[in-house]
Design a protein around this motif. Sequence first.
Motif, short mmCIF file in Angstrom:
data_model
loop_
_atom_site.label_atom_id
_atom_site.label_comp_id
_atom_site.label_asym_id
_atom_site.label_seq_id
_atom_site.Cartn_x
_atom_site.Cartn_y
_atom_site.Cartn_z
N SER A 89 2.58 1.97 -4.72
CA SER A 89 2.89 3.09 -5.60
C SER A 89 1.90 3.21 -6.74
O SER A 89 2.04 4.08 -7.57
CB SER A 89 4.30 2.92 -6.14
OG SER A 89 4.38 1.72 -6.86
N LYS B 76 2.64 2.89 2.33
CA LYS B 76 3.26 3.41 1.11
C LYS B 76 3.79 2.30 0.24
O LYS B 76 4.08 1.26 0.56
CB LYS B 76 4.39 4.36 1.45
CG LYS B 76 3.84 5.62 2.06
CD LYS B 76 4.91 6.64 2.24
CE LYS B 76 4.28 7.88 2.83
NZ LYS B 76 5.05 9.02 2.73
N ARG C 215 -3.78 8.53 -1.55
CA ARG C 215 -3.28 7.79 -0.38
C ARG C 215 -3.73 8.47 0.91
O ARG C 215 -4.19 7.82 1.85
CB ARG C 215 -1.76 7.69 -0.43
CG ARG C 215 -1.16 6.92 0.72
CD ARG C 215 0.34 6.78 0.62
NE ARG C 215 0.65 5.85 -0.46
CZ ARG C 215 1.34 6.18 -1.55
NH1 ARG C 215 1.77 7.40 -1.73
NH2 ARG C 215 1.59 5.28 -2.47
#
Length: 69
Positions: free
Chosen positions: A2, A69, A56
């Motif tokens: 994150s 993730k 990402r």
Amino acid sequence: MSVAFDIIQWLERNGEILALARLDVRMMDATSREKLSVRAIGRDTVCSPEYLAALRREAGVVAGKPCPK
């Protein structure tokens, strides 16, 4: 993953030698809006969720496999 810094580290481990340079070029529009540089991202760098999602996605494209993730 994150945090933008984690994505950069993942790319360094899973990408080619020039992966960071390629990511820098692919993220040029987003980095100018955020006033960031891919090479200047550190552990404490704060960015928007949209930038993080784009980072990402593009890191996965550069590495040739999906970024976790």
